[in-house]
Design an enzyme around this catalytic site. Structure first.
Site, PDB file in Angstrom:
ATOM      1  N   GLU A 144      -5.402  -6.253  -2.902  1.00  0.00           N
ATOM      2  CA  GLU A 144      -4.404  -5.679  -1.980  1.00  0.00           C
ATOM      3  C   GLU A 144      -4.745  -4.233  -1.659  1.00  0.00           C
ATOM      4  O   GLU A 144      -4.846  -3.387  -2.549  1.00  0.00           O
ATOM      5  CB  GLU A 144      -3.022  -5.776  -2.628  1.00  0.00           C
ATOM      6  CG  GLU A 144      -1.919  -5.177  -1.773  1.00  0.00           C
ATOM      7  CD  GLU A 144      -0.540  -5.365  -2.384  1.00  0.00           C
ATOM      8  OE1 GLU A 144      -0.388  -6.195  -3.315  1.00  0.00           O
ATOM      9  OE2 GLU A 144       0.394  -4.683  -1.934  1.00  0.00           O
ATOM     10  N   ASP A 163       5.397   4.429   1.980  1.00  0.00           N
ATOM     11  CA  ASP A 163       5.470   2.965   1.873  1.00  0.00           C
ATOM     12  C   ASP A 163       6.928   2.547   1.705  1.00  0.00           C
ATOM     13  O   ASP A 163       7.513   2.708   0.640  1.00  0.00           O
ATOM     14  CB  ASP A 163       4.650   2.546   0.642  1.00  0.00           C
ATOM     15  CG  ASP A 163       4.606   1.055   0.450  1.00  0.00           C
ATOM     16  OD1 ASP A 163       4.731   0.313   1.444  1.00  0.00           O
ATOM     17  OD2 ASP A 163       4.434   0.627  -0.709  1.00  0.00           O
ATOM     18  N   ASP A 176       7.292  -8.701  -0.515  1.00  0.00           N
ATOM     19  CA  ASP A 176       7.130  -7.540  -1.387  1.00  0.00           C
ATOM     20  C   ASP A 176       7.933  -6.404  -0.763  1.00  0.00           C
ATOM     21  O   ASP A 176       7.377  -5.525  -0.103  1.00  0.00           O
ATOM     22  CB  ASP A 176       5.652  -7.162  -1.526  1.00  0.00           C
ATOM     23  CG  ASP A 176       5.471  -6.014  -2.509  1.00  0.00           C
ATOM     24  OD1 ASP A 176       6.463  -5.656  -3.175  1.00  0.00           O
ATOM     25  OD2 ASP A 176       4.361  -5.465  -2.601  1.00  0.00           O
ATOM     26  N   ASP A 192       6.629  -6.510 -15.922  1.00  0.00           N
ATOM     27  CA  ASP A 192       7.957  -6.845 -15.372  1.00  0.00           C
ATOM     28  C   ASP A 192       8.658  -7.777 -16.347  1.00  0.00           C
ATOM     29  O   ASP A 192       9.885  -7.877 -16.365  1.00  0.00           O
ATOM     30  CB  ASP A 192       7.851  -7.583 -14.030  1.00  0.00           C
ATOM     31  CG  ASP A 192       7.235  -6.733 -12.935  1.00  0.00           C
ATOM     32  OD1 ASP A 192       7.226  -5.504 -13.073  1.00  0.00           O
ATOM     33  OD2 ASP A 192       6.755  -7.319 -11.938  1.00  0.00           O
ATOM     34  N   HIS A 223       1.506  -1.681   4.252  1.00  0.00           N
ATOM     35  CA  HIS A 223       0.303  -0.898   3.946  1.00  0.00           C
ATOM     36  C   HIS A 223      -0.609  -0.764   5.162  1.00  0.00           C
ATOM     37  O   HIS A 223      -1.181   0.304   5.392  1.00  0.00           O
ATOM     38  CB  HIS A 223      -0.452  -1.532   2.775  1.00  0.00           C
ATOM     39  CG  HIS A 223       0.354  -1.554   1.514  1.00  0.00           C
ATOM     40  ND1 HIS A 223      -0.095  -2.128   0.360  1.00  0.00           N
ATOM     41  CD2 HIS A 223       1.595  -1.073   1.230  1.00  0.00           C
ATOM     42  CE1 HIS A 223       0.819  -1.999  -0.594  1.00  0.00           C
ATOM     43  NE2 HIS A 223       1.856  -1.370  -0.079  1.00  0.00           N
ATOM     44  N   MET A 249       2.070 -16.598  -8.311  1.00  0.00           N
ATOM     45  CA  MET A 249       1.185 -15.424  -8.356  1.00  0.00           C
ATOM     46  C   MET A 249       1.576 -14.512  -9.520  1.00  0.00           C
ATOM     47  O   MET A 249       2.749 -14.371  -9.836  1.00  0.00           O
ATOM     48  CB  MET A 249       1.288 -14.664  -7.029  1.00  0.00           C
ATOM     49  CG  MET A 249       0.482 -13.393  -6.922  1.00  0.00           C
ATOM     50  SD  MET A 249       1.362 -11.921  -7.496  1.00  0.00           S
ATOM     51  CE  MET A 249       1.911 -11.228  -5.939  1.00  0.00           C
ATOM     52  N   HIS A 288       4.389  -8.717 -12.433  1.00  0.00           N
ATOM     53  CA  HIS A 288       3.397  -7.952 -13.198  1.00  0.00           C
ATOM     54  C   HIS A 288       3.624  -8.301 -14.658  1.00  0.00           C
ATOM     55  O   HIS A 288       4.759  -8.592 -15.055  1.00  0.00           O
ATOM     56  CB  HIS A 288       3.627  -6.444 -13.087  1.00  0.00           C
ATOM     57  CG  HIS A 288       3.512  -5.895 -11.708  1.00  0.00           C
ATOM     58  ND1 HIS A 288       4.544  -5.837 -10.827  1.00  0.00           N
ATOM     59  CD2 HIS A 288       2.450  -5.334 -11.069  1.00  0.00           C
ATOM     60  CE1 HIS A 288       4.147  -5.281  -9.700  1.00  0.00           C
ATOM     61  NE2 HIS A 288       2.876  -4.970  -9.818  1.00  0.00           N
ATOM     62  N   ASP A 327       1.737 -10.235   1.464  1.00  0.00           N
ATOM     63  CA  ASP A 327       2.945  -9.484   1.105  1.00  0.00           C
ATOM     64  C   ASP A 327       3.707  -9.147   2.380  1.00  0.00           C
ATOM     65  O   ASP A 327       3.290  -8.283   3.165  1.00  0.00           O
ATOM     66  CB  ASP A 327       2.577  -8.187   0.361  1.00  0.00           C
ATOM     67  CG  ASP A 327       2.345  -8.416  -1.128  1.00  0.00           C
ATOM     68  OD1 ASP A 327       2.422  -9.591  -1.568  1.00  0.00           O
ATOM     69  OD2 ASP A 327       2.089  -7.435  -1.854  1.00  0.00           O
ATOM     70  N   ASP A 384       8.490  -0.583   2.265  1.00  0.00           N
ATOM     71  CA  ASP A 384       8.812  -1.922   1.737  1.00  0.00           C
ATOM     72  C   ASP A 384      10.170  -2.424   2.230  1.00  0.00           C
ATOM     73  O   ASP A 384      11.016  -2.859   1.443  1.00  0.00           O
ATOM     74  CB  ASP A 384       8.782  -1.916   0.197  1.00  0.00           C
ATOM     75  CG  ASP A 384       7.397  -1.649  -0.362  1.00  0.00           C
ATOM     76  OD1 ASP A 384       6.400  -1.927   0.331  1.00  0.00           O
ATOM     77  OD2 ASP A 384       7.300  -1.153  -1.509  1.00  0.00           O
ATOM     78  N   GLU A 428      -0.682  -6.475   2.887  1.00  0.00           N
ATOM     79  CA  GLU A 428       0.756  -6.176   2.969  1.00  0.00           C
ATOM     80  C   GLU A 428       1.072  -5.508   4.304  1.00  0.00           C
ATOM     81  O   GLU A 428       0.393  -4.546   4.694  1.00  0.00           O
ATOM     82  CB  GLU A 428       1.184  -5.265   1.814  1.00  0.00           C
ATOM     83  CG  GLU A 428       2.636  -4.812   1.978  1.00  0.00           C
ATOM     84  CD  GLU A 428       3.196  -4.054   0.788  1.00  0.00           C
ATOM     85  OE1 GLU A 428       2.947  -4.475  -0.360  1.00  0.00           O
ATOM     86  OE2 GLU A 428       3.878  -3.039   1.029  1.00  0.00           O
ATOM     87  N   LYS A 435      -4.201  -0.440   0.209  1.00  0.00           N
ATOM     88  CA  LYS A 435      -3.179   0.525   0.615  1.00  0.00           C
ATOM     89  C   LYS A 435      -3.892   1.856   0.836  1.00  0.00           C
ATOM     90  O   LYS A 435      -4.767   2.214   0.046  1.00  0.00           O
ATOM     91  CB  LYS A 435      -2.128   0.643  -0.491  1.00  0.00           C
ATOM     92  CG  LYS A 435      -0.914   1.469  -0.106  1.00  0.00           C
ATOM     93  CD  LYS A 435       0.144   1.405  -1.199  1.00  0.00           C
ATOM     94  CE  LYS A 435       1.341   2.243  -0.831  1.00  0.00           C
ATOM     95  NZ  LYS A 435       2.365   2.245  -1.892  1.00  0.00           N
TER      96      LYS A 435
HETATM   97  C1  GLT Z   1       3.760  -2.160  -6.185  1.00  0.00           C
HETATM   98  C2  GLT Z   1       3.076  -2.059  -4.861  1.00  0.00           C
HETATM   99  C3  GLT Z   1       2.977  -3.367  -4.177  1.00  0.00           C
HETATM  100  C4  GLT Z   1       2.049  -4.308  -4.902  1.00  0.00           C
HETATM  101  C5  GLT Z   1       2.565  -4.687  -6.232  1.00  0.00           C
HETATM  102  C6  GLT Z   1       1.520  -5.514  -6.942  1.00  0.00           C
HETATM  103  S1  GLT Z   1       3.077  -3.361  -7.167  1.00  0.00           S
HETATM  104  O1  GLT Z   1       5.110  -2.441  -6.029  1.00  0.00           O
HETATM  105  O2  GLT Z   1       3.805  -1.131  -4.050  1.00  0.00           O
HETATM  106  O3  GLT Z   1       2.557  -3.254  -2.860  1.00  0.00           O
HETATM  107  O4  GLT Z   1       1.954  -5.492  -4.158  1.00  0.00           O
HETATM  108  O5  GLT Z   1       0.843  -4.779  -7.901  1.00  0.00           O
HETATM  109 MN    MN Z   2       4.294  -1.578  -0.198  1.00  0.00          MN
HETATM  110 MN    MN Z   3       2.399  -5.306  -2.071  1.00  0.00          MN
END
Ligand code: GLT
Ligand code: MN
Ligand code: MN
Length: 416
Positions: free
Chosen positions: A194, A268, A300, A70, A233, A101, A67, A258, A270, A230, A196
């Site tokens: 993306e 979420d 991600d 970041d 998500h 990216m 980002h 992702d 991750d 993702e 979610k």
């Molecule tokens: C954030 C989010 C991710 C996205 C990122 C891109 S930011 O961490 O949870 O899923 O991919 O903006």
């Molecule tokens: Mn996520």
């Molecule tokens: Mn993501």
């Protein structure tokens, strides 16, 4: 086998050891995650972007994504920005890393508390566009070919507060404007949206990849907009990720991905790639590898909050190794004589092609309407999917021998 020399030590390598040619990438925010959550503070010290580039390169990653904030703090002056970016570019060069990216943070600052492109306040919407144009410039400067837009705050808790139709109009208007910007600048970069379903908003607009795909078709420059699905998500929505990815590929819209993992029905998470859903992630890797997907294999995800910095690198290595192991399993699947023979048998037992459906005419439509089907006969055979799935399970569990024609445990049990 002893392999690469890293940080003064020879490390063990094997055929799953990640290499640059595997095109693995991580976000600065992923390995840089400090373990902060809504209930507890950071557990790990800040890792500088330069340290991240160095370490990721050493463990075999190809690139790093970011980002705007970041790398460049929110509100930094132009001079500060250029200094930081130049140092970062030097590090990329030194450690042979790329930035495929880039994205924009439209969720952290309180100004985005009610959304960015869909905020009710027009000034906030224009500020969001300004910030995004700056982040696109940064991405292009670093060589990015994909610009991800994740609308974390594009949503509501209170539906009375925002007209959902208006919000979609604002969303579309913003994306159209940003596409015009990219085309006007003659930038070689495409957008990947993306989805979610929720978190951090109670509800986020365009909650799944399927919603995104439909929305893209309403944009002025749909050709430069695709998706960045993702795993976590789509799993939050209880969907089959592999099916969603197939649809995105079919639409020519899988611009980025992702990779991570997620237990069903939770926030979420991750999690480390394929740490929870081995079989679904096997089918995903098989699809990515066999469909000719050319984009980065981006993770991600972040390390558990229990970990220190060493744990972060174990996490990152784990994501990449598991991908390579599943890729090897996909190859074994196509070479497994027993699995392939069973698939052949399944195919042979039924008609698989329907040429008539590809060539509609009144004559064949009438003929089809009058055709007699023996539905009882069509309905009667067992399909052997139990056997097939058990073979896949055993393949994944690593108990299938290289000579897969041998009468395996499954058949021995089945015929006992
Ligand atoms: C954030 C989010 C991710 C996205 C990122 C891109 S930011 O961490 O949870 O899923 O991919 O903006
Ligand atoms: Mn996520
Ligand atoms: Mn993501």
């Amino acid at each position: 086998m002893l392999g690469r020399f890293r940080e003064g030590r020879e490390l063990n390598t094997d055929r799953f050891t990640p290499e640059k040619k595997d095109h693995f990438t991580f976000g600065l925010w992923t390995v840089g995650n400090r373990g902060r959550d809504p209930f507890g503070d950071a557990v790990r010290p800040h890792l500088s972007p330069i340290r991240i580039v160095e370490k990721l390169s050493q463990i075999g990653a190809w690139g790093v994504n970011l980002h705007d904030n970041d790398l460049v703090p929110f509100g930094a002056s132009a001079t500060e920005r250029d200094k930081i970016v130049n140092e970062f570019k030097k590090a990329l060069d030194t450690f042979g890393m790329v930035v495929p990216m880039a994205t924009v943070n439209l969720f952290f600052h309180p100004v985005f508390r009610d959304g960015a492109f869909t905020a009710n306040d027009a000034d906030v919407r224009r500020f969001a566009i300004q910030k995004t144009m700056g982040a696109i410039d940064l991405g292009v400067e670093l060589g990015a070919k994909i610009f991800v837009l994740w609308g974390g705050r594009e949503g509501v808790e209170v539906d009375a507060s925002k007209d959902a139709l208006e919000a979609l109009k604002h969303y579309r208007e913003s994306l159209n404007y940003l596409c015009e910007y990219v085309l006007d600048q003659e930038y070689d970069i495409r957008f990947a949206l993306e989805a979610k379903p929720n978190e951090p908003r109670g509800d986020i607009y365009l909650p799944t990849t399927g919603h995104m795909l439909a929305f893209i078709n309403t944009l002025d420059h749909a050709n430069i907009v695709g998706v960045n699905p993702e795993v976590a998500h789509e799993h939050m929505s209880g969907l089959n990720f592999y099916h969603g990815i197939a649809q995105a590929i079919d639409a020519g819209k899988l611009f980025h991905i992702d990779l991570n993992d997620q237990k069903p029905g939770r926030y979420d998470q991750d999690l480390r790639f394929a740490s929870e859903n081995l079989k679904p992630m096997f089918y995903l890797v098989k699809l990515l590898e066999e469909s000719g997907y050319q984009g980065p294999r981006h993770f991600d995800a972040h390390a558990y909050r229990t970990e220190d910095e060493d744990g972060v690198w174990s996490f990152a290595l784990g994501c990449m190794r598991t991908y390579n192991i599943l890729k090897e399993k996909a190859r074994q699947f196509t070479e497994d004589k027993e699995i392939q023979a069973l698939l052949e048998q399944i195919k042979k037992r039924s008609q698989t092609d329907t040429p008539v459906l590809r060539n509609y005419n009144r004559h064949n439509a009438l003929a089809l309407k009058e055709e007699t089907f023996n539905v009882d006969e069509l309905a009667s055979p067992g399909l052997q999917y139990e056997k097939l799935d058990q073979l896949v399970t055993e393949l994944l569990l690593g108990v299938r021998t290289s000579d897969a024609t041998r009468l395996g445990a499954t058949e021995a049990v089945a015929s006992a």
